[in-house]
Scaffold this motif. Structure first.
Motif, short mmCIF file in Angstrom:
data_model
loop_
_atom_site.label_atom_id
_atom_site.label_comp_id
_atom_site.label_asym_id
_atom_site.label_seq_id
_atom_site.Cartn_x
_atom_site.Cartn_y
_atom_site.Cartn_z
N ARG A 189 0.85 -1.19 0.00
CA ARG A 189 0.00 0.00 0.00
C ARG A 189 0.89 1.23 0.00
NH1 ARG A 189 -5.43 1.17 -1.01
NH2 ARG A 189 -5.97 3.13 0.04
N LEU A 190 0.61 2.21 -0.93
CA LEU A 190 1.43 3.40 -1.07
C LEU A 190 0.57 4.65 -1.08
CD1 LEU A 190 3.88 2.24 -3.89
CD2 LEU A 190 4.40 2.44 -1.45
N PRO A 191 1.09 5.79 -0.59
CA PRO A 191 0.40 7.07 -0.75
C PRO A 191 0.41 7.50 -2.21
CG PRO A 191 2.05 7.16 1.02
CD PRO A 191 2.29 5.90 0.25
N GLY A 217 2.20 -4.08 -11.09
CA GLY A 217 1.35 -2.96 -11.47
C GLY A 217 0.36 -2.59 -10.39
N TRP A 218 -0.63 -1.83 -10.78
CA TRP A 218 -1.72 -1.45 -9.87
C TRP A 218 -2.98 -1.32 -10.70
CZ3 TRP A 218 -4.42 3.28 -10.22
CH2 TRP A 218 -3.89 4.20 -11.13
N PRO A 246 -2.56 8.31 -8.53
CA PRO A 246 -3.26 9.58 -8.35
C PRO A 246 -3.84 9.76 -6.95
CG PRO A 246 -4.60 8.06 -9.63
CD PRO A 246 -3.26 7.40 -9.44
N SER A 247 -4.03 8.66 -6.25
CA SER A 247 -4.52 8.66 -4.88
C SER A 247 -3.91 7.45 -4.19
CB SER A 247 -6.05 8.59 -4.85
OG SER A 247 -6.51 7.42 -5.52
N PRO A 248 -4.00 7.38 -2.86
CA PRO A 248 -3.43 6.21 -2.18
C PRO A 248 -3.99 4.91 -2.76
CG PRO A 248 -4.02 7.88 -0.58
CD PRO A 248 -4.56 8.35 -1.90
#
Length: 417
Positions: A189-191, A217-218, A246-248
């Motif tokens: 999990r990233l900001p 990826g995400w 663009p968002s957490p």
């Protein structure tokens, strides 16, 4: 089967042959994190009799650190246990990669990732062992690099404040699957922001020729892909890419195995937040986004290209770096339609790191390499990945190439030879 037919069969795209172009680079942003590195070139013996021996060691000041270690494991006889651990304080990440006893599959890449908060001056250690005798297994071209970060988030908690921020997670549990579907094997999990992300895993499969495919990826965005071969034994996986959230949100690694019976024993993801990013297709124009430090320059190529039929090696990737100190990483997957000895070098100025694998056209036709180096340059210089192979022209293809360079504010690199 010809290489072209093999490539078409797995939908890798058309072969692109030739040296990639070099791009001009704007003036670099000032500053950057502290980077400490050690390296050992060439080959040296790994400790045997299931007893760990130190391969590389470096001291780091108190603070928060992201750590990467790259090397190649090579066996001179058959062994069933080759394990390396990257250790910092009480934390470690381990990987097992079992090369064959000579010839095809006898050289295998090893990449280890770790993060650690040092409350006081400490040491980072790379240690390895095998169940053979001293001299049965060689470790080649070791590079161990630690990047200091302001804030570190890992399984032990949140440490420090400021930039650059970094995150790390690992899973050391045993996981197995009996189908060929994609499975989520590691998450982080990233900001919101732009992140340079590395991911590793290791595991095995039930039989020879088990091809393992992974993506990093995400959401529905893929930033890197991996192709390798477990070949009925335990081997490693490595991916690297840039992700802009663009968002957490969560970044993840997903994998699937062609023969449906496979398992993992470990995986990890590390990420450092990027200030200024210069990124684009290798051989094309780079787009600059963001500002501040650290500066990261990177490129990608997911199309297939032919590896030159020469051990003299020809460039398959290149990026131009400005004056300063740099931490460079490179990786590529390979596919063979004939037995071949593949050798690659990552280069910057007078410094290089080398990798090698031996593939065939059957059980070990897919393999990969990853290399790293650190170097301070006093003028604009090219960071490159160059490869050659021993088979005929058109028998070996490269694809999923990544080349990244992170600019350091200060660099200390020690030769342990």
């Amino acid at each position: 089967m010809s290489l072209i037919k093999v490539l078409r069969a797995i939908a890798l795209g058309a072969i692109l042959v030739g040296v990639l172009l070099v791009q001009a680079v704007p003036v670099e942003a000032a500053g950057g994190p502290t980077v400490i590195a050690v390296h050992r070139n060439g080959a040296f013996d790994m400790s045997g009799q299931v007893t760990f021996g130190s391969v590389a060691r470096m001291s780091v000041p108190a603070g928060n650190w992201l750590i990467t270690a790259t090397s190649t494991i090579q066996t001179t006889t058959s062994v069933s246990d080759v394990e390396c651990q990257l250790v910092a304080g009480t934390e470690f990440y381990k990987s097992i990669s079992i090369p064959t006893g000579g010839g095809v599959g006898s050289s295998q890449p090893m990449v280890l990732l770790l993060a650690h908060h040092f409350a006081k001056k400490g040491a980072v250690i790379l240690k390895c062992k095998s169940n053979g005798w001293l001299g049965d297994v060689l470790v080649r071209d070791v590079h161990m690099t630690a990047v200091q970060v302001g804030q570190l988030t890992d399984t032990a908690g949140i440490f420090g404040t400021g930039a650059p921020a970094a995150s790390y997670a690992q899973d050391s549990s045993a996981r197995g699957w009996t189908d060929s579907s994609n499975h989520d094997v590691q998450d982080l999990r990233l900001p919101a922001g732009t992140w340079l992300v590395q991911a590793v895993a290791w595991g095995g499969a039930g039989g020879d020729g088990d091809r393992i495919d992974c993506t990093l990826g995400w959401s529905s965005t893929t930033v890197d892909q991996f192709v390798g071969d477990f070949e009925g034994v335990q081997r490693a996986v490595y991916l690297e890419g840039v992700i802009t959230l663009p968002s957490p949100g969560g970044v993840n690694v997903t994998c699937h195995d062609g023969q449906a019976l496979w398992y993992l024993y470990g995986s990890a993801i590390s990420a450092i937040q990027v200030g200024t990013l210069k990124y684009g297709p290798l051989g094309g124009s780079l787009t600059t986004t963001g500002s501040g430090s650290p500066t990261v320059i990177g490129g990608y190529n997911d199309s297939a290209g032919g590896v030159a039929a020469s051990q003299a090696m020809s460039s398959i990737a290149s990026e131009s770096l400005g004056t300063g100190s740099w931490f460079v990483t490179a990786k590529s997957s390979f596919l063979g339609a004939a037995p071949a000895n593949i050798t690659c070098q990552t280069r910057l100025g007078t410094v290089s790191d080398q990798g090698r694998v031996i593939i065939d056209a059957g059980n070990n036709m897919a393999n990969w390499m990853a290399m790293s180096l650190t170097k301070a340059v006093s003028a604009t210089s090219n960071a490159s990945l160059a490869c050659g192979q021993s088979a005929s022209s058109g028998d070996v293809a490269y694809f999923h190439v990544r080349l990244f360079a992170l600019k350091a504010g200060s660099l200390t690199d020690t030769d342990l030879d």
